[in-house]
Design an enzyme around this catalytic site. Sequence first.
Site, PDB file in Angstrom:
ATOM      1  N   TYR A  58      -7.213   3.538   3.176  1.00  0.00           N
ATOM      2  CA  TYR A  58      -5.879   2.978   3.434  1.00  0.00           C
ATOM      3  C   TYR A  58      -5.992   1.635   4.156  1.00  0.00           C
ATOM      4  O   TYR A  58      -5.403   0.634   3.740  1.00  0.00           O
ATOM      5  CB  TYR A  58      -5.101   3.986   4.281  1.00  0.00           C
ATOM      6  CG  TYR A  58      -3.717   3.575   4.717  1.00  0.00           C
ATOM      7  CD1 TYR A  58      -2.619   3.777   3.887  1.00  0.00           C
ATOM      8  CD2 TYR A  58      -3.492   3.031   5.986  1.00  0.00           C
ATOM      9  CE1 TYR A  58      -1.337   3.437   4.302  1.00  0.00           C
ATOM     10  CE2 TYR A  58      -2.223   2.687   6.403  1.00  0.00           C
ATOM     11  CZ  TYR A  58      -1.146   2.899   5.557  1.00  0.00           C
ATOM     12  OH  TYR A  58       0.125   2.558   5.974  1.00  0.00           O
TER      13      TYR A  58
ATOM     14  N   GLN B 152       0.829  -1.198   0.000  1.00  0.00           N
ATOM     15  CA  GLN B 152       0.000   0.000   0.000  1.00  0.00           C
ATOM     16  C   GLN B 152       0.869   1.255   0.000  1.00  0.00           C
ATOM     17  O   GLN B 152       0.557   2.239  -0.663  1.00  0.00           O
ATOM     18  CB  GLN B 152      -0.916   0.005   1.228  1.00  0.00           C
ATOM     19  CG  GLN B 152      -1.666   1.299   1.477  1.00  0.00           C
ATOM     20  CD  GLN B 152      -2.676   1.628   0.395  1.00  0.00           C
ATOM     21  OE1 GLN B 152      -3.150   0.754  -0.308  1.00  0.00           O
ATOM     22  NE2 GLN B 152      -2.997   2.907   0.249  1.00  0.00           N
ATOM     23  N   GLU B 153       1.985   1.201   0.708  1.00  0.00           N
ATOM     24  CA  GLU B 153       2.861   2.368   0.821  1.00  0.00           C
ATOM     25  C   GLU B 153       3.689   2.611  -0.441  1.00  0.00           C
ATOM     26  O   GLU B 153       3.803   3.742  -0.910  1.00  0.00           O
ATOM     27  CB  GLU B 153       3.800   2.200   2.023  1.00  0.00           C
ATOM     28  CG  GLU B 153       3.118   2.281   3.381  1.00  0.00           C
ATOM     29  CD  GLU B 153       2.694   3.706   3.726  1.00  0.00           C
ATOM     30  OE1 GLU B 153       3.088   4.638   3.002  1.00  0.00           O
ATOM     31  OE2 GLU B 153       1.959   3.872   4.713  1.00  0.00           O
ATOM     32  N   SER B 154       4.282   1.543  -0.990  1.00  0.00           N
ATOM     33  CA  SER B 154       5.286   1.750  -2.052  1.00  0.00           C
ATOM     34  C   SER B 154       5.174   0.803  -3.237  1.00  0.00           C
ATOM     35  O   SER B 154       5.993   0.878  -4.147  1.00  0.00           O
ATOM     36  CB  SER B 154       6.680   1.582  -1.449  1.00  0.00           C
ATOM     37  OG  SER B 154       6.893   0.216  -1.092  1.00  0.00           O
TER      38      SER B 154
END
Length: 482
Positions: A438, A311-313
């Site tokens: 998120y 999800q972040e990168s």
Amino acid sequence: MKGLFLRIITALALLFWAIDMVFPWQFLRHTEENHYTAIQARGSLYVGTINNQISYFINKDSERGFEYELAKAFADTLGVELEMKIFDNQEQLFDELNKHNIDLAAAHLLYHPKNAERFQIGPAYHSASWQLAYRKNENRPKNLGNVKKDIYISNNLALEETLKELQKQYPQLIWKRNQALTQEELLLQLAEGKIPYVIANSIDIAAIQQIKPELAIAFDITDEANVHWYLPNSPYRDLQTALLNFMNNAEETGLLDNLKEKYLGHISQFDYVDTRSYMNAIENILPQFSPLFEKYKGELDWRLLAAVAYQESHWNPDATSPTGVRGIMMLTKNTAQHMKISDRTDPEQSIKAGSEYLHWLISQLPESIEKEERIWFALVAYNIGLGHLIDARRLTQNLGGNPDNWLNVKKNLPLLAEKRYYSQLKYGYARGYEAYQYVENIRRYMNSIVNYHRVQENQTTNDNANNESAVKNLEEIKENED
């Protein structure tokens, strides 16, 4: 001689009476009477289900699934142990229920009048429909009259009854019932292009789409119907009454809503492009980082840590955002300093620090939040900060909700961006709607990893079994030739 015969008969009668007193369930299991009493005497509840990613599966050597957790809660209220019995299809399940070899059938089973005649039913706790699934990029039929290729179904006589009714409207309708494969296995074959169409439960299709985005829905075969647990037919209603009371309580306490959120909430969101990209990443990128996620998981499931990183990168160690966060876990400079790492673009340092930071956030939460839900609160803090999470919990309480319940807090997160709410909160404006999405994404990504590996393991097991069978057949042929 006559006296001896009478003594033998009397002795046998006393023996059978004694056996029945010590092992009453041995008799009761095979009758339609006192089923509830039999469960109490046996000390265990036998629940039949089907192995799939919603109802029941094994995760990290422990039993999981919507039906498992609900059945476990029911067994606890009865004061007995839970024993799950796994079947390949609904007909096996109903056959064992009809023989009184199981106490309940629980596998997101749709209501059907024929089954309602054969069995007792519990309260409705969800709804679903039968849908026609096809492979994306193939011609999409508009109705059953447009279907020109084979339709496959698993072993389900109730569904066949429905199709026979539809056949009156569509005389050319033909289907193939596969008794060897489960519904999930049929959907996997469809995704691989081995068969053209499958009719399946809408819940199962939505779940499989999360790991096989090639699956598409052509149309609903039926309207939505209630989902029930089924019980053996019996003149006694003790078990049915106990189940009714349990389900009412599960509704009132929020247990049902929490289980729906946990196991069904993520499958309502499906994006073909995103899911296809993610599955490619699981196959081609995740293997190089999974050892690090396992190494630094701490108290977390490594697959959750991996989902956070995606999800972040998107598992890119060199990722950088305009706001200055960097690395596979997208850490701020302050977080990196707090976690004492020097290079945010080093995957090992980043994963280690990201995991430690998540554990620290969890430790800051009040003990009143249940263990299983603490991670979702911590992820909100990971995304928008601990202060805004505190505001979200306070706002939930002000609005009459439970600040320790994830479902209650989750629905209020978007309100952090509305002035009439954030103007009254300590930490002010926050993009709460982004934090909401998120967490939803991470839950979906995690479940996809879990079920991707589960399907891979099942296919390996089936391949090994087929290979062993082939070797055995060759050996038998050789022996016959000799």
